[in-house]
Design a protein around this motif. Sequence first.
Motif, PDB file in Angstrom:
ATOM      1  N   SER A 279     -54.921  18.674  13.847  1.00  0.00           N
ATOM      2  CA  SER A 279     -54.257  19.845  13.279  1.00  0.00           C
ATOM      3  C   SER A 279     -55.144  20.573  12.284  1.00  0.00           C
ATOM      4  O   SER A 279     -56.091  20.009  11.723  1.00  0.00           O
ATOM      5  CB  SER A 279     -52.942  19.421  12.590  1.00  0.00           C
ATOM      6  OG  SER A 279     -53.198  18.463  11.592  1.00  0.00           O
ATOM      7  N   GLY A 280     -54.824  21.843  12.111  1.00  0.00           N
ATOM      8  CA  GLY A 280     -55.512  22.660  11.126  1.00  0.00           C
ATOM      9  C   GLY A 280     -54.492  23.411  10.292  1.00  0.00           C
ATOM     10  O   GLY A 280     -53.572  24.019  10.833  1.00  0.00           O
ATOM     11  N   SER A 281     -54.653  23.328   8.971  1.00  0.00           N
ATOM     12  CA  SER A 281     -53.766  24.041   8.072  1.00  0.00           C
ATOM     13  C   SER A 281     -54.616  24.720   7.018  1.00  0.00           C
ATOM     14  O   SER A 281     -55.305  24.048   6.245  1.00  0.00           O
ATOM     15  CB  SER A 281     -52.774  23.081   7.414  1.00  0.00           C
ATOM     16  OG  SER A 281     -51.938  23.776   6.513  1.00  0.00           O
ATOM     17  N   LEU A 328     -47.534  26.211  17.068  1.00  0.00           N
ATOM     18  CA  LEU A 328     -47.687  26.915  15.792  1.00  0.00           C
ATOM     19  C   LEU A 328     -46.530  26.449  14.910  1.00  0.00           C
ATOM     20  O   LEU A 328     -45.379  26.478  15.338  1.00  0.00           O
ATOM     21  CB  LEU A 328     -47.543  28.426  15.942  1.00  0.00           C
ATOM     22  CG  LEU A 328     -48.406  29.279  16.849  1.00  0.00           C
ATOM     23  CD1 LEU A 328     -48.148  29.019  18.299  1.00  0.00           C
ATOM     24  CD2 LEU A 328     -48.150  30.753  16.535  1.00  0.00           C
ATOM     25  N   ILE A 336     -49.202  31.754   9.481  1.00  0.00           N
ATOM     26  CA  ILE A 336     -48.935  30.542  10.253  1.00  0.00           C
ATOM     27  C   ILE A 336     -49.470  29.391   9.420  1.00  0.00           C
ATOM     28  O   ILE A 336     -50.658  29.344   9.102  1.00  0.00           O
ATOM     29  CB  ILE A 336     -49.671  30.565  11.611  1.00  0.00           C
ATOM     30  CG1 ILE A 336     -49.253  31.785  12.428  1.00  0.00           C
ATOM     31  CG2 ILE A 336     -49.421  29.276  12.380  1.00  0.00           C
ATOM     32  CD1 ILE A 336     -50.138  32.038  13.636  1.00  0.00           C
ATOM     33  N   ASN A 337     -48.587  28.454   9.081  1.00  0.00           N
ATOM     34  CA  ASN A 337     -49.056  27.394   8.195  1.00  0.00           C
ATOM     35  C   ASN A 337     -49.997  26.423   8.892  1.00  0.00           C
ATOM     36  O   ASN A 337     -50.980  25.975   8.324  1.00  0.00           O
ATOM     37  CB  ASN A 337     -47.892  26.622   7.593  1.00  0.00           C
ATOM     38  CG  ASN A 337     -48.355  25.667   6.513  1.00  0.00           C
ATOM     39  OD1 ASN A 337     -48.858  26.114   5.490  1.00  0.00           O
ATOM     40  ND2 ASN A 337     -48.245  24.370   6.754  1.00  0.00           N
ATOM     41  N   SER A 338     -49.704  26.062  10.151  1.00  0.00           N
ATOM     42  CA  SER A 338     -50.599  25.108  10.799  1.00  0.00           C
ATOM     43  C   SER A 338     -50.583  25.251  12.313  1.00  0.00           C
ATOM     44  O   SER A 338     -49.618  25.755  12.900  1.00  0.00           O
ATOM     45  CB  SER A 338     -50.247  23.660  10.410  1.00  0.00           C
ATOM     46  OG  SER A 338     -48.979  23.302  10.910  1.00  0.00           O
ATOM     47  N   VAL A 339     -51.684  24.793  12.907  1.00  0.00           N
ATOM     48  CA  VAL A 339     -51.823  24.737  14.353  1.00  0.00           C
ATOM     49  C   VAL A 339     -51.918  23.264  14.746  1.00  0.00           C
ATOM     50  O   VAL A 339     -52.601  22.484  14.085  1.00  0.00           O
ATOM     51  CB  VAL A 339     -53.052  25.538  14.824  1.00  0.00           C
ATOM     52  CG1 VAL A 339     -54.305  25.157  14.066  1.00  0.00           C
ATOM     53  CG2 VAL A 339     -53.286  25.367  16.331  1.00  0.00           C
ATOM     54  N   GLU A 340     -51.214  22.893  15.779  1.00  0.00           N
ATOM     55  CA  GLU A 340     -51.123  21.480  16.160  1.00  0.00           C
ATOM     56  C   GLU A 340     -51.485  21.284  17.632  1.00  0.00           C
ATOM     57  O   GLU A 340     -50.977  21.988  18.505  1.00  0.00           O
ATOM     58  CB  GLU A 340     -49.681  20.982  15.960  1.00  0.00           C
ATOM     59  CG  GLU A 340     -49.192  21.015  14.533  1.00  0.00           C
ATOM     60  CD  GLU A 340     -49.760  19.888  13.691  1.00  0.00           C
ATOM     61  OE1 GLU A 340     -50.119  18.835  14.267  1.00  0.00           O
ATOM     62  OE2 GLU A 340     -49.826  20.065  12.460  1.00  0.00           O
TER      63      GLU A 340
END
Lengths: 384, 200
Positions: A279-281, A328, A336-340
Amino acid sequence: MKRLIMILAFLCIALPAFAMRVGDVDGNIDGMSQVIYDSGELASALTNLTISGLNSDDDGAYEIFMRIKSDGGTQASYYVYFNGDYGSNYGYQYMRGENAVTEAKREGAQSRMRIESQPLTTSGVMFTHMIVNAAANLSKTAMVSVCGNVINTKVAGIDKQGFVWNNTDELTSITFGTNVADAYGIGSRIIIMKKNESDIGMRYGDLSVNGNISGSWTLVTEQDIDTAVTNLTISGLSGDEDILYRLSANLSSNAVTETVRIRFNGDNNNANYGYQRLSGSNASVAAARDAANVLGLCYADSINSQSFGVAYIYAKSGYVRSYVQESLWEISGTTINSVELAGQVWNNTADEITSITLGGSDANGIGVNTHIELWKLRLAEGDT
Amino acid sequence: MIKRMAFIILFLVMGSSAFAISPLSGNIDIVGDLTTNGHWRLLTESTVSSAITSLTISGLNGNFDEMYKVSCRLVSDTGGADIMMRFNGDSGSNYGYQYLLGSNTSITAVRGTANGISLTGTTVADNTYYSESIIYAESGATRTVLSSEIRHIAGMTINSIILFPSVWNNTVDNITSIGFSGIANDLSAGSNIQIWRKRT
């Protein structure tokens, strides 16, 4: 007789104006993506499998699903290559989550496309969704999401991979290989879809299909939520016939924090599920594994906050059910807070999937304007 | 007798839901609408034959179609700027993103706002880019887009693989067009854009 000829002539001329009603369609329909190859679940193990007779200059792109079950002992690697080319003509770039470790790597001059997240151990399972862009006169590329090596509820790795084949020739065959004899074990399956180009075929005006169009994605159900609910269950499924599901959810939260998880056949025991995520936040990158939990397809952090997720699920029983999902989380305005990216597993090998529940974490947390779709990849009648 | 035969033919052609189509060869080419219990069908495909700056697909009805899938193979002619995907011609700062990118040995994550959805990053001349995007298009809420992209392909080198989710914060307007644009004449020959729509 004249009258009959006139009636037939009228029908031929006037047909395009009517919606012709049919049951199942076993043929191909222009402008649709349909299955052109299905290995079925292998009844005996294989080391290599080559699909020939492709015509990529016309087809343009292929969508490939692989569910591999290793019979090859430890450290089985899996490769894909085109037109029998085993030269140093491939390059890759991947990013990976493996337990808490994140990793990325780029290499060129490879002899093939290595697709496993990590070598499969005996009885390990891998599920991949691959898109090959094979347009004429250009290098061929492939983009792959990989959920693998799955043992019981442990998903060892999740990958997003890109490949290039530095060759502009028409792609006429795809070979699936491995470094270990018979590592495509019993139960492995490869499905290839392609877009149907326009052809000189049977021409119709409107066509109303009351049954299934074989080898294509068919909508099982779509639901717009007009009253907030806690859970949403889609029943009446036949996972052993449908083989693959694509589930998408566009969540509008009615709770301060709302997680929406996928569960099968009403099984709410977290011990039967597992995941590996990457994930990326904002500027942070993280990876995590949990062998006794379900990662949310959607997550929102305030009322009216949104989230959007898409999952591909290999549904047929016989082995653990594996799936990949991309999401998302926590959307508000343009943020967008995070990508998973996640690979998940349900460790039940025996029961046919008859229902899928999108389970919310909070009472009536699945809010108004939430939209959910479930699609199945329906093969030809009788094929499972 | 003739009347009977005509009725039978009419029944077979127009009335029977048990009639199955299984052509011996060739495809079924539907010139009208295809009605099923739901399918994806190619709406339009454009292949660039000589370099252009932008391409717009009009006549869409996002509220009716609800979802689109956009597949792009973009070849950069000159390089120098992102090739953006935009809805209804909106080039304001109304888009947001949070991406996860693997490049060589590093993974980075970045969040931001933009005036479109980047399908390429800053283009490099003669590089190729590939993307697959799922768009939730119906109005009533922020429009969400889930894209996967391979960026900067040159020879056997792929510069980056990226998971690039985006949003368009317009909740009201029906999506009637999707545009693709870069700097002058950067969309080179060989670029290909497909839009698929969901039909029910």
